[in-house]
Design an enzyme around this catalytic site. Structure first.
Site, PDB file in Angstrom:
ATOM      1  N   GLY A 259      10.326  56.699  38.335  1.00 52.37           N
ATOM      2  CA  GLY A 259       8.895  56.402  38.297  1.00 52.37           C
ATOM      3  C   GLY A 259       8.225  56.242  39.646  1.00 52.37           C
TER       4      GLY A 259
ATOM      5  N   ASN B 276       9.135  63.381  34.622  1.00 54.37           N
ATOM      6  CA  ASN B 276       8.312  62.861  33.529  1.00 54.37           C
ATOM      7  C   ASN B 276       7.074  62.156  34.072  1.00 54.37           C
ATOM      8  OD1 ASN B 276       8.888  60.489  30.768  1.00 54.37           O
ATOM      9  ND2 ASN B 276       7.176  61.832  31.175  1.00 54.37           N
ATOM     10  N   THR B 277       7.292  61.063  34.818  1.00 56.86           N
ATOM     11  CA  THR B 277       6.173  60.250  35.284  1.00 56.86           C
ATOM     12  C   THR B 277       5.142  61.070  36.054  1.00 56.86           C
ATOM     13  OG1 THR B 277       7.666  58.369  35.464  1.00 56.86           O
ATOM     14  CG2 THR B 277       5.564  58.175  36.604  1.00 56.86           C
TER      15      THR B 277
ATOM     16  N   ALA C 223      14.650  62.022  37.998  1.00 56.38           N
ATOM     17  CA  ALA C 223      14.000  60.766  38.398  1.00 56.38           C
ATOM     18  C   ALA C 223      13.544  60.767  39.851  1.00 56.38           C
ATOM     19  CB  ALA C 223      14.880  59.555  38.162  1.00 56.38           C
ATOM     20  N   GLY C 224      12.331  60.311  40.025  1.00 54.56           N
ATOM     21  CA  GLY C 224      11.789  60.079  41.357  1.00 54.56           C
ATOM     22  C   GLY C 224      11.035  61.247  41.959  1.00 54.56           C
TER      23      GLY C 224
ATOM     24  N   LYS D 102      21.257  63.316  27.000  1.00 52.11           N
ATOM     25  CA  LYS D 102      21.142  62.755  28.350  1.00 52.11           C
ATOM     26  C   LYS D 102      21.624  61.314  28.247  1.00 52.11           C
ATOM     27  CE  LYS D 102      17.812  60.848  31.612  1.00 52.11           C
ATOM     28  NZ  LYS D 102      16.440  60.795  32.117  1.00 52.11           N
TER      29      LYS D 102
END
Lengths: 256, 386
Positions: A158, A206-207, A184-185, A97
């Protein structure tokens, strides 16, 4: 449903990809991967601590998983390329990535440097999965540079704000003949499902998982959300309409 | 090699750079009636600022105000959420390694100052290697090299040698040494340094002059511009700070914020972090003019966290174990552990006196246990030299 995602010659049945940062322990991360049956995980080389007395994150990733090394920390193409090569030499495989961040305040990806790194690494035989700011022309450049997928952000990393870039992602899905992975997001399983309903090939988070009250259950929920969205896309979900539509035909008076 | 580090200084940024200096930027933004702002802020103003997603420098006095201190729980909640969102449930660990304790300066507050009759020494190559091996054997991967501030006794060439040794045992190397020229920073970066720690001590020039009686450190501007020179040379990360207690701590924190903001806008690719050391008892016996209580200290830290969501916060073993533990969830992202501030302290190769007395003497294992108890993961490695 026999529905595999094919990337780099590998068949992937779980279209939910998981990032491995931010967890309160490696053991919790392992459980989240196991329970959700995630197949693709990203691991940042910067966090791999092998050979010493400390825990090595790689020891907590099930052997069945495909590891996508992450160039987190790279500020330009040159650093991303170096990180990818070190990760490969360290036995992390050739899936990478590309994450190039040249703005430490907002952590938005640098498309220009990402395209350069993609071209170099794809030529070297890496399966390149670039994370980028959604933009159609840059998606084309990434495709032409040899990317295996394109990974636009849904909203700033995040933030858990979901698909703030939905319109552009839809255009990329329509125009780029590569798997589109939203990265992301994404904060909720319903947002992950929404991305899949658009025709995205997979979702990476992830977050939202690592910081959930119960990361293991949340990972499972995301897996199911992604699966539901995929099923809906394949089934061909009904379009949203702004006004009600008569069920009786409006042109029934026409005879031939 | 140098070319690689200068890569970031693309023409685009050179053109965009303003001609204003760090000192001018800080002064232009500090022309405020601080005492009035600190005392007349209302709860509604505070709530208004806490509601914002992006906070500007002009909002900072509100977070540093008396009403903010009275409502510190509100600040703590916001800071906690921001830190969790941007850093996750992890705390990074590092340790200092003192190569020497010679100094050419006369800083009233420092145990290393030139006139202090303490045992002075500098590790030779084999002693330094032994020390590096002893520290890395404890699991530390991120090391901070300190040398004292004597260019004569520990010239840049000596520091380069130290870095060449360190890179065999550590994945990330930062330096806390006397201010260098841009080319010297570039040489150290090429040798393997990725981080710089340099503290202005105080941004109040009058107090600065009073505190630094003699030596090269008297040059306020040369020190102030050191982080910028390191950024120009291609450093990855910079840790800055003020030594709380020398001057008005709230004003110093405000000016520190202005300094970080200036550098962030000029070098957006650099990771900035800050540290807020408080003056501790020294061999020299200096007692601070301004006492910074735990509550005020926490307010200052929270205010900066809210102002700079993605900026790291470093906490050394100057602070005691209990406070360090309590601040984990509130913004601290990087902690030193198992620290020895004596030259040769890890390998016990002829110890000297430490720069300051350590409050938290917990072992690395104990620090890790504390972090785990708080629901966070201790992380030893967050970068590796490429």
């Amino acid at each position: 449903m026999d529905d595999f995602l094919l990337i780099g010659g590998k068949k992937i049945s779980n279209r939910f990809f998981l990032g491995t940062g931010k967890f309160s322990s490696n053991e919790l991360m392992r459980k989240a991967i196991e329970e959700s049956k995630v197949e693709v995980v990203t691991v940042a080389l910067r966090r791999v601590d092998g050979g010493g007395k400390n825990e090595n994150i790689l020891d907590f990733i099930p052997k069945r998983c495909i590891i996508m090394s992450n160039t987190s920390g790279a500020r330009n193409a040159d650093e991303a390329v170096r990180i990818a090569r070190i990760a490969k030499a360290a036995g992390m495989g050739n899936w990478v990535k590309i994450e190039v961040i040249s703005d430490a305040k907002y952590l938005l990806p640098d498309n220009f440097e990402t395209i350069k790194a993609t071209e170099i690494l794809a030529k070297e035989g890496f399966v390149v999965m670039p994370y980028f700011n959604p933009d159609l022309m840059d998606a084309r450049r990434l495709r032409d540079a040899g990317a295996a997928t394109v990974m636009p952000l849904g909203s700033p990393i995040g933030t858990n704000k979901g698909l703030k870039t939905k319109e552009i992602i839809q255009i990329i899905v329509n125009e780029i003949n590569l798997p589109v992975v939203v990265d992301a997001g994404i904060g909720r399983p319903s947002q992950a499902a929404e991305a899949m309903e658009l025709g995205c090939a997979a979702v990476l988070a992830n977050t939202a998982v690592a910081l959930a009250q119960d990361p293991v259950k949340t990972a499972v929920a995301f897996s199911l959300g992604v699966q539901a969205g995929r099923y809906a896309f394949v089934a061909g979900i009904a379009q949203e309409k702004n006004v009600a539509e008569a069920s009786s035909p409006l042109t029934g008076f026409l005879q031939d | 090699m140098l070319q690689r580090h200068l890569h970031h200084l693309q023409d685009f940024y050179r053109i965009k750079m303003t001609q204003i200096t760090a000192n001018e930027f800080i002064k232009n933004n500090s022309n405020l009636d601080f005492e009035r702002l600190f005392t007349t802020t209302t709860i509604n103003q505070l709530n208004g600022v806490l509601f914002l997603e992006h906070i500007s420098l002009s909002h900072l006095p509100i977070l540093l105000s008396k009403i903010a201190l009275e409502n510190i729980e509100l600040l703590a909640r916001k800071a906690h959420n921001i830190t969790l969102r941007d850093f996750g449930k992890v705390v990074f660990l590092y340790a200092p390694l003192y190569a020497a304790n010679f100094c050419e300066n006369e800083c009233l507050y420092c145990g290393f100052k030139a006139s202090n009759k303490i045992v002075r020494r500098k590790l030779d190559a084999s002693e330094f290697k032994e020390e590096a091996i002893a520290l890395s054997a404890k699991g530390i991967r991120d090391v901070l090299l300190l040398s004292g501030e004597s260019r004569v006794k520990t010239p840049p060439e000596y520091l380069v040698e130290c870095v060449n040794t360190l890179k065999k045992y550590f994945s990330s190397i930062s330096i806390e040494v006397y201010p260098l020229q841009e080319l010297e920073y570039a040489q150290l970066i090429n040798a393997g340094v990725d981080g710089l720690a340099i503290y202005q001590e105080t941004y109040d020039e009058v107090v600065y002059e009073k505190m630094h009686k003699a030596g090269p450190k008297r040059d306020f501007l040369y020190r102030l511009n050191a982080p910028e020179r390191a950024c120009m040379a291609g450093i990855r990360s910079v840790s800055m700070g003020a030594l709380l207690g020398l001057s008005n701590p709230k004003k110093d924190v405000f000016m520190l914020a202005a300094h970080i903001l200036y550098l962030q806008s000029k070098f957006p690719w650099v990771d900035f972090s800050f540290s807020l050391p408080r003056i501790r008892p020294q061999s020299g016996g200096y007692q601070p003019d301004h006492i910074v209580s735990d509550k005020l200290f926490t307010q200052l830290l929270l205010a900066l966290r809210i102002m700079f969501p993605r900026v790291g916060i470093n906490m050394s073993t100057r602070e005691n174990a209990q406070l360090r533990k309590n601040l984990i969830g509130l913004g601290v992202t990087r902690m030193s552990a198992g620290s020895k501030t004596e030259v040769g302290g890890y390998a016990s190769c002829g110890k000297s006196e430490g720069q300051f007395e350590i409050s938290d003497e917990s072992s690395i294992e104990a620090v890790c246990s504390t972090i785990t108890e708080c629901g966070y993961a201790p992380v030893f490695k967050d970068w590796q030299t490429l």
